[in-house]
Design a protein around this motif. Structure first.
Motif, PDB file in Angstrom:
ATOM      1  N   LYS A  44      39.488  38.355  45.104  1.00  0.00           N
ATOM      2  CA  LYS A  44      38.369  39.197  46.131  1.00  0.00           C
ATOM      3  C   LYS A  44      37.940  38.247  47.250  1.00  0.00           C
ATOM      4  O   LYS A  44      37.880  36.865  46.955  1.00  0.00           O
ATOM      5  CB  LYS A  44      37.136  39.588  45.043  1.00  0.00           C
ATOM      6  CG  LYS A  44      37.725  40.583  44.088  1.00  0.00           C
ATOM      7  CD  LYS A  44      36.293  40.878  43.413  1.00  0.00           C
ATOM      8  CE  LYS A  44      36.701  42.022  42.187  1.00  0.00           C
ATOM      9  NZ  LYS A  44      35.317  42.384  41.585  1.00  0.00           N
ATOM     10  N   VAL A  45      37.502  39.111  48.377  1.00  0.00           N
ATOM     11  CA  VAL A  45      37.039  38.429  49.330  1.00  0.00           C
ATOM     12  C   VAL A  45      35.533  38.062  49.100  1.00  0.00           C
ATOM     13  O   VAL A  45      34.764  38.966  48.852  1.00  0.00           O
ATOM     14  CB  VAL A  45      37.152  39.218  50.716  1.00  0.00           C
ATOM     15  CG1 VAL A  45      36.544  38.541  51.972  1.00  0.00           C
ATOM     16  CG2 VAL A  45      38.778  39.253  50.983  1.00  0.00           C
ATOM     17  N   GLN A  46      35.317  36.973  49.562  1.00  0.00           N
ATOM     18  CA  GLN A  46      33.747  36.571  49.180  1.00  0.00           C
ATOM     19  C   GLN A  46      33.094  36.622  50.564  1.00  0.00           C
ATOM     20  O   GLN A  46      33.573  35.938  51.591  1.00  0.00           O
ATOM     21  CB  GLN A  46      33.536  35.084  48.768  1.00  0.00           C
ATOM     22  CG  GLN A  46      32.063  34.496  48.624  1.00  0.00           C
ATOM     23  CD  GLN A  46      31.623  34.833  47.530  1.00  0.00           C
ATOM     24  OE1 GLN A  46      32.251  35.181  46.331  1.00  0.00           O
ATOM     25  NE2 GLN A  46      30.349  35.393  47.467  1.00  0.00           N
ATOM     26  N   GLN A  47      32.097  37.264  50.814  1.00  0.00           N
ATOM     27  CA  GLN A  47      31.339  37.547  52.196  1.00  0.00           C
ATOM     28  C   GLN A  47      30.044  36.691  52.095  1.00  0.00           C
ATOM     29  O   GLN A  47      29.217  36.847  51.062  1.00  0.00           O
ATOM     30  CB  GLN A  47      30.928  39.086  52.294  1.00  0.00           C
ATOM     31  CG  GLN A  47      30.498  39.441  53.607  1.00  0.00           C
ATOM     32  CD  GLN A  47      31.410  39.186  54.756  1.00  0.00           C
ATOM     33  OE1 GLN A  47      32.528  39.929  54.731  1.00  0.00           O
ATOM     34  NE2 GLN A  47      31.130  38.612  55.929  1.00  0.00           N
ATOM     35  N   LEU A  53      25.644  28.494  54.132  1.00  0.00           N
ATOM     36  CA  LEU A  53      26.162  27.245  54.774  1.00  0.00           C
ATOM     37  C   LEU A  53      27.846  27.111  53.856  1.00  0.00           C
ATOM     38  O   LEU A  53      27.688  27.128  52.658  1.00  0.00           O
ATOM     39  CB  LEU A  53      25.348  26.220  54.621  1.00  0.00           C
ATOM     40  CG  LEU A  53      26.017  24.766  55.312  1.00  0.00           C
ATOM     41  CD1 LEU A  53      26.449  24.996  56.403  1.00  0.00           C
ATOM     42  CD2 LEU A  53      25.225  23.567  54.823  1.00  0.00           C
ATOM     43  N   LEU A  54      28.763  27.313  54.679  1.00  0.00           N
ATOM     44  CA  LEU A  54      29.917  26.739  54.241  1.00  0.00           C
ATOM     45  C   LEU A  54      30.307  25.566  54.314  1.00  0.00           C
ATOM     46  O   LEU A  54      30.117  24.929  55.554  1.00  0.00           O
ATOM     47  CB  LEU A  54      31.029  27.899  54.774  1.00  0.00           C
ATOM     48  CG  LEU A  54      32.520  27.458  54.241  1.00  0.00           C
ATOM     49  CD1 LEU A  54      32.763  27.592  52.841  1.00  0.00           C
ATOM     50  CD2 LEU A  54      33.521  28.046  55.265  1.00  0.00           C
ATOM     51  N   VAL A  55      30.525  24.517  53.355  1.00  0.00           N
ATOM     52  CA  VAL A  55      31.167  23.308  53.387  1.00  0.00           C
ATOM     53  C   VAL A  55      32.722  23.208  52.940  1.00  0.00           C
ATOM     54  O   VAL A  55      33.022  23.502  51.733  1.00  0.00           O
ATOM     55  CB  VAL A  55      30.391  22.277  52.618  1.00  0.00           C
ATOM     56  CG1 VAL A  55      30.903  20.907  52.805  1.00  0.00           C
ATOM     57  CG2 VAL A  55      28.867  22.175  53.240  1.00  0.00           C
ATOM     58  N   ARG A  75      40.209  33.898  52.090  1.00  0.00           N
ATOM     59  CA  ARG A  75      39.547  34.545  51.314  1.00  0.00           C
ATOM     60  C   ARG A  75      38.032  34.630  51.089  1.00  0.00           C
ATOM     61  O   ARG A  75      37.362  35.386  50.534  1.00  0.00           O
ATOM     62  CB  ARG A  75      40.041  34.312  49.802  1.00  0.00           C
ATOM     63  CG  ARG A  75      41.477  34.510  49.445  1.00  0.00           C
ATOM     64  CD  ARG A  75      41.897  35.900  50.125  1.00  0.00           C
ATOM     65  NE  ARG A  75      41.704  36.934  48.971  1.00  0.00           N
ATOM     66  CZ  ARG A  75      41.935  38.149  49.102  1.00  0.00           C
ATOM     67  NH1 ARG A  75      42.362  38.698  50.320  1.00  0.00           N
ATOM     68  NH2 ARG A  75      41.353  39.148  48.154  1.00  0.00           N
ATOM     69  N   ILE A  76      37.492  33.957  52.191  1.00  0.00           N
ATOM     70  CA  ILE A  76      35.989  33.948  52.444  1.00  0.00           C
ATOM     71  C   ILE A  76      35.696  33.962  53.709  1.00  0.00           C
ATOM     72  O   ILE A  76      36.273  33.504  54.659  1.00  0.00           O
ATOM     73  CB  ILE A  76      35.601  32.550  51.997  1.00  0.00           C
ATOM     74  CG1 ILE A  76      33.864  32.521  51.728  1.00  0.00           C
ATOM     75  CG2 ILE A  76      35.978  31.500  52.743  1.00  0.00           C
ATOM     76  CD1 ILE A  76      33.604  31.271  50.925  1.00  0.00           C
ATOM     77  N   ARG A 106      36.650  29.817  62.384  1.00  0.00           N
ATOM     78  CA  ARG A 106      35.923  30.524  63.258  1.00  0.00           C
ATOM     79  C   ARG A 106      36.315  31.924  63.315  1.00  0.00           C
ATOM     80  O   ARG A 106      35.838  32.982  63.398  1.00  0.00           O
ATOM     81  CB  ARG A 106      36.414  29.763  64.556  1.00  0.00           C
ATOM     82  CG  ARG A 106      35.279  28.669  65.072  1.00  0.00           C
ATOM     83  CD  ARG A 106      35.537  28.174  66.312  1.00  0.00           C
ATOM     84  NE  ARG A 106      35.201  29.066  67.576  1.00  0.00           N
ATOM     85  CZ  ARG A 106      34.239  29.425  68.237  1.00  0.00           C
ATOM     86  NH1 ARG A 106      33.255  28.629  67.828  1.00  0.00           N
ATOM     87  NH2 ARG A 106      34.085  30.079  68.903  1.00  0.00           N
ATOM     88  N   LYS A 107      37.866  32.097  63.077  1.00  0.00           N
ATOM     89  CA  LYS A 107      38.217  33.463  62.873  1.00  0.00           C
ATOM     90  C   LYS A 107      37.828  34.259  61.905  1.00  0.00           C
ATOM     91  O   LYS A 107      38.106  35.482  61.853  1.00  0.00           O
ATOM     92  CB  LYS A 107      39.895  33.289  63.051  1.00  0.00           C
ATOM     93  CG  LYS A 107      40.591  33.044  64.372  1.00  0.00           C
ATOM     94  CD  LYS A 107      42.145  32.859  64.059  1.00  0.00           C
ATOM     95  CE  LYS A 107      42.695  32.303  65.262  1.00  0.00           C
ATOM     96  NZ  LYS A 107      44.274  32.066  65.008  1.00  0.00           N
ATOM     97  N   LYS A 108      37.305  33.700  60.677  1.00  0.00           N
ATOM     98  CA  LYS A 108      36.775  34.165  59.685  1.00  0.00           C
ATOM     99  C   LYS A 108      35.168  34.462  59.668  1.00  0.00           C
ATOM    100  O   LYS A 108      34.579  34.830  58.605  1.00  0.00           O
ATOM    101  CB  LYS A 108      37.165  33.522  58.335  1.00  0.00           C
ATOM    102  CG  LYS A 108      38.692  33.595  57.776  1.00  0.00           C
ATOM    103  CD  LYS A 108      39.122  35.022  57.813  1.00  0.00           C
ATOM    104  CE  LYS A 108      40.750  34.778  57.871  1.00  0.00           C
ATOM    105  NZ  LYS A 108      40.982  36.376  57.437  1.00  0.00           N
TER     106      LYS A 108
END
Length: 264
Positions: A44-47, A53-55, A75-76, A106-108
């Protein structure tokens, strides 16, 4: 800018990237949700949202982001979500991996606010960068984390026009499949650890001394997880490549760090 939760995401075949990402997240001090995408692509895609904050951390394969890591990162998804990006390399160069990783996130929907390229023991030529990251590396990593926290505190909001400048070139360098692959020897007792943990399923369950060269990405995971120390890179091609690599890349390199300007 308020952060409620960190999502750490990493591809880490030999566990160096995992160790570094955990150190960074620990020093940032936020609640963390960990996503290990090493051979484990989420269904599943995580939104994520603006208060997350993504590390994200990846090893450098031939100066690029590994294809399997890209699959997991895709997927995130973010929504102008801040991100810290990390590349880990074995003392040669990270080439275009950091700028490629920046563009991927950036594209995500993420907005990179800081980036670093950190040295770890080489996963193929293990005599290079032995025991790194070391104490000096971690001191620099801790300083990086302090600056990231200051950036987060100073920013009111983010938007997609913020553009973190990192080292690298576009178009990215061309890569070739690595022609050397680890194999097992007489010490193998067929415990199955390497079979289970190989991210590309390149090791036959009925004969784990062998390696499927078409599937193998030479990541080195089977070597570090083998309890019998039976799997290694071997052969004349590896010996010659190791000698050349040691000659060219033994001089210590230091981590590099990049930050978004105070005004974005």
């Amino acid at each position: 800018m308020e952060i409620s939760k960190v999502h750490s995401l990493f591809f880490s075949a030999t566990f160096s990237t995992k160790k570094i990402i955990r150190e960074i997240v620990g020093k940032l001090g936020f609640d963390n949700v960990e996503h290990d995408i090493t051979g484990n692509i989420p269904e599943k895609v995580q939104q994520l949202g603006v208060k997350d904050l993504l590390v994200v951390g990846v090893p450098v394969f031939s100066g690029r982001v590994p294809d399997m890591a890209i699959e997991g990162i895709n997927r995130i998804h973010g929504n102008n979500t801040p991100a810290v990006i990390v590349c880990v390399y074995g003392n040669r160069d990270y080439d275009d991996a950091l700028i490629e990783l920046k563009n991927i996130v950036r594209k995500k929907g993420f907005v990179p606010i800081a980036a670093t390229a950190i040295i770890a023991q080489h996963s193929i030529f293990s005599q290079i960068a032995v025991n790194r990251p070391d104490t000096e590396d971690f001191l620099q990593i801790h300083e990086f984390c302090s600056k990231v926290k200051s950036i987060i505190t100073s920013l009111d909001s983010l938007d997609s026009t913020f553009n973190l400048q990192v080292q690298g070139n576009e178009p990215y360098r061309q890569t070739k499949k690595i022609p050397i692959h680890p194999t097992g020897n007489h010490l193998c007792n067929q415990c199955g650890a390497c079979v289970k943990l190989c991210p590309t399923h390149a090791i036959p369950v009925d004969y784990p001394r062998k390696t499927d060269k078409k599937k193998c990405i030479s990541c080195g995971r089977c070597i570090v997880v083998c309890p019998q120390k039976a799997r290694k890179f071997r052969g004349i091609l590896f010996t010659l490549a190791a000698w050349k690599f040691k000659k060219n890349y033994s001089i210590r390199k230091e981590p590099t760090f990049f930050y978004i300007p105070a005004n974005g």
